[in-house]
Write a protein that holds these residues in place. Structure first.
Motif, PDB file in Angstrom:
ATOM      1  N   ILE A   1      17.939  -1.626   9.681  1.00  0.00           N
ATOM      2  CA  ILE A   1      17.222  -0.903   9.532  1.00  0.00           C
ATOM      3  C   ILE A   1      16.510  -1.390   8.179  1.00  0.00           C
ATOM      4  N   ALA A   2      17.713  -2.293   7.654  1.00  0.00           N
ATOM      5  CA  ALA A   2      17.206  -3.053   6.259  1.00  0.00           C
ATOM      6  C   ALA A   2      16.072  -4.402   6.676  1.00  0.00           C
TER       7      ALA A   2
ATOM      8  N   GLN B   1       5.058   8.098  10.205  1.00  0.00           N
ATOM      9  CA  GLN B   1       4.804   8.878  11.269  1.00  0.00           C
ATOM     10  C   GLN B   1       3.388   9.709  11.477  1.00  0.00           C
ATOM     11  N   LEU B   2       3.929  10.556  10.187  1.00  0.00           N
ATOM     12  CA  LEU B   2       2.907  11.780  10.554  1.00  0.00           C
ATOM     13  C   LEU B   2       2.004  11.113   9.672  1.00  0.00           C
ATOM     14  N   LEU B   3       0.611  10.152   8.616  1.00  0.00           N
ATOM     15  CA  LEU B   3      -0.113   9.362   8.744  1.00  0.00           C
ATOM     16  C   LEU B   3      -0.775   8.760   9.039  1.00  0.00           C
ATOM     17  N   VAL B   4      -0.158   7.620   9.640  1.00  0.00           N
ATOM     18  CA  VAL B   4      -0.769   6.139  10.164  1.00  0.00           C
ATOM     19  C   VAL B   4      -0.460   6.130  11.572  1.00  0.00           C
ATOM     20  N   TYR B   5       1.185   6.110  11.772  1.00  0.00           N
ATOM     21  CA  TYR B   5       1.085   5.638  13.436  1.00  0.00           C
ATOM     22  C   TYR B   5       1.734   6.712  14.061  1.00  0.00           C
ATOM     23  N   PRO B   6       1.355   7.999  13.998  1.00  0.00           N
ATOM     24  CA  PRO B   6       1.455   9.718  14.936  1.00  0.00           C
ATOM     25  C   PRO B   6       1.759   9.234  17.195  1.00  0.00           C
TER      26      PRO B   6
ATOM     27  N   PRO C   1       9.012   7.061  19.019  1.00  0.00           N
ATOM     28  CA  PRO C   1       9.570   6.613  20.039  1.00  0.00           C
ATOM     29  C   PRO C   1      10.424   5.266  18.647  1.00  0.00           C
ATOM     30  N   THR C   2       9.912   5.039  18.073  1.00  0.00           N
ATOM     31  CA  THR C   2      10.347   4.055  16.871  1.00  0.00           C
ATOM     32  C   THR C   2      10.690   4.399  16.031  1.00  0.00           C
ATOM     33  N   HIS C   3       9.770   4.755  15.402  1.00  0.00           N
ATOM     34  CA  HIS C   3      10.190   5.988  14.149  1.00  0.00           C
ATOM     35  C   HIS C   3      11.384   7.011  14.348  1.00  0.00           C
ATOM     36  N   GLY C   4      11.923   7.337  15.643  1.00  0.00           N
ATOM     37  CA  GLY C   4      12.973   8.387  15.484  1.00  0.00           C
ATOM     38  C   GLY C   4      14.231   7.723  15.327  1.00  0.00           C
ATOM     39  N   VAL C   5      14.206   6.181  15.981  1.00  0.00           N
ATOM     40  CA  VAL C   5      15.021   4.903  16.497  1.00  0.00           C
ATOM     41  C   VAL C   5      15.767   4.787  13.907  1.00  0.00           C
ATOM     42  N   TRP C   6      14.589   4.477  13.789  1.00  0.00           N
ATOM     43  CA  TRP C   6      14.747   4.523  12.476  1.00  0.00           C
ATOM     44  C   TRP C   6      15.092   5.679  11.733  1.00  0.00           C
ATOM     45  N   ALA C   7      15.038   6.961  11.979  1.00  0.00           N
ATOM     46  CA  ALA C   7      15.257   8.062  11.388  1.00  0.00           C
ATOM     47  C   ALA C   7      16.508   8.130  11.562  1.00  0.00           C
TER      48      ALA C   7
END
Length: 180
Positions: free
Chosen positions: A46-47, A135-140, A144-150
């Motif tokens: 993630i880093a 996720q909410l404001l830029v690339y909703p 799938p990608t942001h879920g992995v990061w989260a």
């Protein structure tokens, strides 16, 4: 004497283990994976995601150990980053320049802290906030990608950096000092 190949594959009752037993044995072996290894891999991965993103936001400073790319000048906010924050991202509450500068700073500082395992939970929490903002404001549509990061970031927030981390050394030092 010798154990034949067919006898070595048998269990203690002298019968061949079933596929289900092989699966259970595999699961038992996988469950022995040490948390420190999972956390270290998660911290590194993630880093790298956020560091690489931060590198796109600055000029005159580049540090990529994998590709052996080094430019160690004084970093300056890239015009392309400012353009994206002015025209594509358009975050509320902050000017484009402030948002781009804060993102560039966070995407360089927080990954380093994660790699060191220093202030890991706070760093992961800050990157989780960035992930939610993206996720909410830029690339909703990039859930799938942001879920992995989260998921990786939540694991680090909830469980900490693991044994191979400066946080652990500091914690042990304070524990030893308070026990005296």
């Amino acid at each position: 004497g010798t154990i034949s190949r067919s006898n070595a594959a048998r269990d203690e009752t002298g019968t061949d283990p079933s596929p289900l037993q092989h699966y259970k044995n595999l699961l038992a072996w996988l469950e022995q994976t040490p948390y420190w290894l999972l956390a270290l891999l998660g911290r590194f991965s993630i880093a790298a995601v956020f560091w690489k993103s931060g590198q796109t936001k600055v000029e005159n400073f580049s540090l990529d150990l994998v590709s052996a790319e080094f430019q160690l000048g004084w970093p300056r906010l890239a015009d392309s980053a400012l353009f994206l924050f002015e025209h594509e991202y358009q975050l509320p509450l902050l000017t484009a320049h402030a948002a781009a500068s804060l993102a560039a700073l966070a995407e360089h500082l927080l990954p380093v802290l994660l790699l060191l395992g220093l202030a890991t939970r706070l760093s992961a929490l800050a990157l989780l906030g960035m992930t939610l903002t993206i996720q909410l404001l830029v690339y909703p549509d990039a859930y799938p990608t942001h879920g992995v990061w989260a998921t990786v970031l939540l694991l680090l927030v909830a469980k900490g950096p693991g044994a191979v981390a400066l946080d652990r050394l500091i914690s042990q030092r304070f524990s030893a000092a308070s026990a005296r």
